[in-house]
Design an enzyme around this catalytic site. Structure first.
Site, PDB file in Angstrom:
ATOM      1  N   CYS A   2      71.554  25.718  25.410  1.00 45.58           N
ATOM      2  CA  CYS A   2      72.262  24.912  26.452  1.00 45.58           C
ATOM      3  C   CYS A   2      73.909  24.992  26.733  1.00 45.58           C
ATOM      4  O   CYS A   2      73.724  25.675  26.003  1.00 45.58           O
ATOM      5  CB  CYS A   2      71.710  23.625  25.035  1.00 45.58           C
ATOM      6  N   ARG A  28      72.703  28.799  33.602  1.00 44.54           N
ATOM      7  CA  ARG A  28      71.434  28.573  32.502  1.00 44.54           C
ATOM      8  C   ARG A  28      70.301  28.444  32.780  1.00 44.54           C
ATOM      9  O   ARG A  28      68.936  28.121  30.738  1.00 44.54           O
ATOM     10  CB  ARG A  28      72.259  28.008  31.346  1.00 44.54           C
ATOM     11  N   TRP A  75      68.559  22.532  27.042  1.00 41.58           N
ATOM     12  CA  TRP A  75      67.330  23.244  26.924  1.00 41.58           C
ATOM     13  C   TRP A  75      66.232  23.140  26.002  1.00 41.58           C
ATOM     14  O   TRP A  75      66.680  23.362  24.469  1.00 41.58           O
ATOM     15  CB  TRP A  75      67.923  24.811  27.230  1.00 41.58           C
ATOM     16  N   ASN A 101      74.567  23.582  20.598  1.00 42.62           N
ATOM     17  CA  ASN A 101      74.077  24.624  21.569  1.00 42.62           C
ATOM     18  C   ASN A 101      72.969  25.309  20.376  1.00 42.62           C
ATOM     19  O   ASN A 101      73.973  26.702  19.846  1.00 42.62           O
ATOM     20  CB  ASN A 101      74.369  25.470  22.301  1.00 42.62           C
ATOM     21  N   GLY A 102      72.008  25.560  20.031  1.00 37.82           N
ATOM     22  CA  GLY A 102      71.508  26.749  18.883  1.00 37.82           C
ATOM     23  C   GLY A 102      70.385  26.077  18.044  1.00 37.82           C
ATOM     24  O   GLY A 102      69.617  25.050  18.850  1.00 37.82           O
ATOM     25  N   GLU A 483      53.274  47.767  31.840  1.00 34.91           N
ATOM     26  CA  GLU A 483      54.489  46.841  31.740  1.00 34.91           C
ATOM     27  C   GLU A 483      55.694  47.535  32.680  1.00 34.91           C
ATOM     28  O   GLU A 483      56.529  47.231  33.401  1.00 34.91           O
ATOM     29  CB  GLU A 483      55.529  46.290  30.342  1.00 34.91           C
ATOM     30  N   LYS A 487      57.423  46.707  36.258  1.00 32.67           N
ATOM     31  CA  LYS A 487      58.531  46.660  36.430  1.00 32.67           C
ATOM     32  C   LYS A 487      59.229  47.358  37.977  1.00 32.67           C
ATOM     33  O   LYS A 487      60.280  46.805  38.483  1.00 32.67           O
ATOM     34  CB  LYS A 487      59.599  46.622  34.976  1.00 32.67           C
ATOM     35  N   GLU A 490      57.863  46.045  40.684  1.00 29.48           N
ATOM     36  CA  GLU A 490      58.345  44.744  41.322  1.00 29.48           C
ATOM     37  C   GLU A 490      59.733  44.931  41.675  1.00 29.48           C
ATOM     38  O   GLU A 490      60.201  43.700  42.783  1.00 29.48           O
ATOM     39  CB  GLU A 490      58.754  44.033  40.456  1.00 29.48           C
ATOM     40  N   HIS A 506      41.164  61.173  33.756  1.00 26.54           N
ATOM     41  CA  HIS A 506      39.551  60.872  34.498  1.00 26.54           C
ATOM     42  C   HIS A 506      40.109  60.039  36.047  1.00 26.54           C
ATOM     43  O   HIS A 506      39.537  59.375  36.610  1.00 26.54           O
ATOM     44  CB  HIS A 506      39.062  59.540  33.693  1.00 26.54           C
ATOM     45  N   LYS A 605      59.257  33.317  40.607  1.00 25.02           N
ATOM     46  CA  LYS A 605      59.364  33.294  39.238  1.00 25.02           C
ATOM     47  C   LYS A 605      58.583  32.353  38.751  1.00 25.02           C
ATOM     48  O   LYS A 605      58.487  33.154  37.200  1.00 25.02           O
ATOM     49  CB  LYS A 605      61.197  32.597  38.776  1.00 25.02           C
TER      50      LYS A 605
HETATM   51  C1  AGP Z   1      57.034  39.300  35.729  1.00 22.21           C
HETATM   52  O1  AGP Z   1      57.885  40.027  35.965  1.00 22.21           O
HETATM   53  C2  AGP Z   1      56.500  38.497  36.784  1.00 22.21           C
HETATM   54  N1  AGP Z   1      57.800  37.964  37.108  1.00 22.21           N
HETATM   55  C3  AGP Z   1      55.034  38.279  36.538  1.00 22.21           C
HETATM   56  O2  AGP Z   1      54.268  38.692  36.769  1.00 22.21           O
HETATM   57  C4  AGP Z   1      55.030  36.815  35.410  1.00 22.21           C
HETATM   58  O3  AGP Z   1      54.666  37.506  34.357  1.00 22.21           O
HETATM   59  C5  AGP Z   1      53.766  36.228  35.974  1.00 22.21           C
HETATM   60  O4  AGP Z   1      54.050  35.471  36.669  1.00 22.21           O
HETATM   61  C6  AGP Z   1      53.409  34.796  34.528  1.00 22.21           C
HETATM   62  O5  AGP Z   1      54.499  33.909  34.265  1.00 22.21           O
HETATM   63  P1  AGP Z   1      54.513  32.916  32.932  1.00 22.21           P
HETATM   64  O6  AGP Z   1      54.135  34.140  32.312  1.00 22.21           O
HETATM   65  O7  AGP Z   1      55.547  31.660  33.994  1.00 22.21           O
HETATM   66  O8  AGP Z   1      52.959  32.672  32.926  1.00 22.21           O
END
Ligand code: AGP
Length: 610
Positions: A2, A28, A75, A101-102, A483, A487, A490, A506, A605
């Site tokens: 928050c 935030r 939040w 907040n917390g 992952e 990253k 992306e 393989h 996002k």
């Molecule tokens: C992660 O870096 C991505 N932007 C993407 O893979 C994300 O994790 C995916 O779209 C799932 O999102 P969510 O966790 O909000 O469901």
């Protein structure tokens, strides 16, 4: 996470200063907002769900003015994002208001105790209990009452408090939550961070844990936990507003990577009960009997959350001995999966709004399968529609590339595995306590991992021009290799593949030559020697080896071109530790290449369309 703003000023424009301050904290994220001012000796509050504009319109319509006030963007963590749950919260007399907040861990006990004394609560929040507690401690001195009340609070808090009988005074207090005092000309501020008051002053005082601040428009007193006045240090902040929003970091992603120790603490808060040998997951909706009846678990998710699901498969199968399948939500929903009414579906989603995950979850629920949502956004579709939930408490994640939300998912899923393992008798109380102890040390361990930043930057500079990367890992660190690759692609737009290291020969080994950097996760585990073998296989084919290993491991230095050392931890915690240098590597490579780190091309996002 928050946002708090308070101001005491000589003009009658306090509510507008509050809205301006709250707007500075918008980055935030929030789901509702509110403010309170003192007018003619009485507290007046305005609270609205949704955007700050809603609060601003309500303020304009009310014609409210005042020289003192508190504002808040919420939040949600405890209680849905509704008007009643929005801050500020009042005490029973209506004379005290609190913004918080917390998370107050012992709010249930406190609420029960206060109810027995006759207090009546209006909201579902943990925060409201603070206002009532201060009321019960108040004997004419507000700062003293806050001090007494905060001694009873367990958990994390930053609070702002105002009393109708003290129309020129704000009181603030904190423990494990940020709170700063802004010192202006004939006006003073209280805020979650400097951005909220930076327009009015560059002079700030950072409050320490356990301290209480008493502000008037021309004075500030800081009291320590025993009520003694203390000297304070002023800091001059020369940041621009944009810099301040990112806490001085050049990008939200780097800020969020650095928030991870706090995020781990927040996700653990109130959930480890060593005394009773229990993991407390209040909203899971699965008691011990139901936990014992689960025949198998289906994890559904997308992207980074899907990687968290793969780590969870290791956690749940090892600790609770329940068979786990992990599916891309987009595949699950169309592949006519076998839906077992005795099974459990776990839908993992940071946003709680990913279209494929929502559709897959609904399909499972329609077939009568219980669904648990692991989400970061309370009030999101998945957190609302699932039968039970585990909130991850990572706070709003602004960078499109998920970092802190991923770590919080891993912690939440480990808690789920421990909870199920204990309920099904696969973990003794002592074993559970040992895991709790290790988890409690994890924030500090991750803090130490962040110290590899300089080393990771050197590695990133050397390889920022590469066209391809291969990431390998094994066991529960193979999803971490995936992952790491995700990253990097992306945010740097470099082609990267993640593989379990045993799979390298393989196929992907054909790609390896002297232009291929290979990142190997090679920390101590039962499969350590197997990963070493894969590293050797890549090295003899001239790959440039970047190896993540444990501090003091000489073997790694011999076989790697570049090493990044992390502390040794129990194997189940190693994915949480090992992902951090990979996040930093992606970040620095992207930054070296001049990419738009926080808003990479073509990505959103939250993917709310199929
Ligand atoms: C992660 O870096 C991505 N932007 C993407 O893979 C994300 O994790 C995916 O779209 C799932 O999102 P969510 O966790 O909000 O469901």
């Amino acid at each position: 996470m928050c946002g708090i703003v308070g101001c005491v000023t000589s003009e009658r424009n306090a509510p507008y200063l509050l809205v301006d301050g709250l707007r500075r904290l918008e980055y935030r994220g929030y789901d509702s907002a509110g403010l309170a001012v003192i007018k003619d000796g009485e507290i007046v509050t305005l609270r609205e769900v949704g955007k700050l504009n809603n609060l601003e319109s309500a303020l304009k319509a009310s014609g409210l003015g005042g020289t003192i006030g508190l504002g808040h963007t919420r939040w949600a963590t405890h209680g849905r994002p509704t008007q009643v749950n929005a801050h500020p919260h009042r005490d029973g007399s209506g004379k005290i208001v609190v913004v918080h907040n917390g998370i107050i861990e012992n709010f249930r006990e406190l609420r029960a105790e206060l109810r027995d004394q006759g207090h009546v609560f209006a909201s579902e929040t943990d925060s409201e209990v603070i206002a009532h507690l201060i009321e019960s401690c108040y004997r004419g001195d507000l700062a003293q009452a806050v001090l007494e009340a905060t001694r009873r609070l367990e958990g994390a808090y930053a609070i702002g408090v105002m009393h109708a009988d003290h129309p020129e005074m704000l009181v603030g207090a904190r423990k494990d939550g940020p709170l700063v005092i802004g010192l202006g000309e004939n006006e003073n501020f209280l805020a979650s961070d400097v951005t909220a008051a930076l327009e009015h002053t560059s002079r700030f005082v950072y409050l320490d844990d356990g301290q209480v601040a008493e502000l008037t428009r021309d004075g500030l007193r800081i009291l320590d936990a025993s009520g003694h006045e203390q000297p304070y240090v002023q800091t001059n902040i020369a940041w621009s507003l944009a810099q301040a929003e990112r806490g001085g970091y050049p990008h939200f992603m780097l800020k969020e990577i650095h928030e991870q120790p706090t995020v781990i603490s927040d996700t653990l808060l109130g959930r480890l009960d060593e005394t009773r040998g229990e993991i407390v997951l209040d909203d899971l909706g699965i008691d011990d009997e139901a936990a014992r009846a689960i025949s198998r678990i289906h994890i559904i998710a997308c992207g980074t959350s899907w990687h968290a699901g793969h780590v969870a498969k290791f956690y749940i199968e090892q600790l609770a001995r329940i068979p786990v399948e992990v599916d891309y939500a987009s595949e699950y929903r169309y592949r006519d999966p076998i839906l077992d009414p005795d099974g459990l579906v776990v839908a993992i989603s940071q946003s709680g709004e990913t279209a494929d995950t929502i559709a897959a979850m609904r399909m499972a629920r329609q077939a009568g399968v219980r669904v648990v949502g692991v989400c970061n956004v309370i009030g999101s579709t998945i957190s609302r529609e699932a039968d039970g939930s585990i909130m991850t408490h990572a706070g709003p994640e602004i960078g499109v590339a998920s970092t802190k939300a991923f770590i919080s998912q891993l912690v939440a899923l480990l808690l789920l595995a421990l909870r199920l393992g204990r309920a099904r008798g696969h973990l003794s109380v002592d074993e559970l306590r040992r895991h709790c102890l290790e988890l409690r040390q994890l924030p500090q361990v991750v803090e130490n991992v962040l110290k590899t930043e300089g080393r990771v930057l050197e590695v990133a500079r050397r390889f920022a021009g590469a066209q391809d990367f291969l990431f390998i890992g094994r066991g529960m660190n193979y999803p971490i290799a995936l992952e790491g690759a995700l990253k990097l692609k992306e945010i740097s737009y470099i082609h990267a593949e993640g593989y379990p290291s045993g799979e390298m020969k393989h196929g992907p080994i054909a790609l390896i030559d002297e232009r291929m950097p290979v990142v190997a996760i090679c920390t101590r585990s039962p499969v350590y020697e197997k990963v070493i073998t894969s590293v050797e296989e890549a090295r003899v084919r001239d790959a440039k080896m970047i190896v993540i290993g444990n501090e003091g491991d000489e073997k790694i230095t011999e076989i790697a071109d570049e090493t990044i050392f992390v502390p040794h931890v129990a194997e189940i915690l190693s994915p949480i530790v090992n992902v951090v240098p990979l996040q930093l590597l992606a970040y620095f490579v992207a930054r070296e290449r001049g990419c738009d780190v926080d808003q990479p091309r073509n990505l959103a996002k939250s993917v709310t369309v199929e």
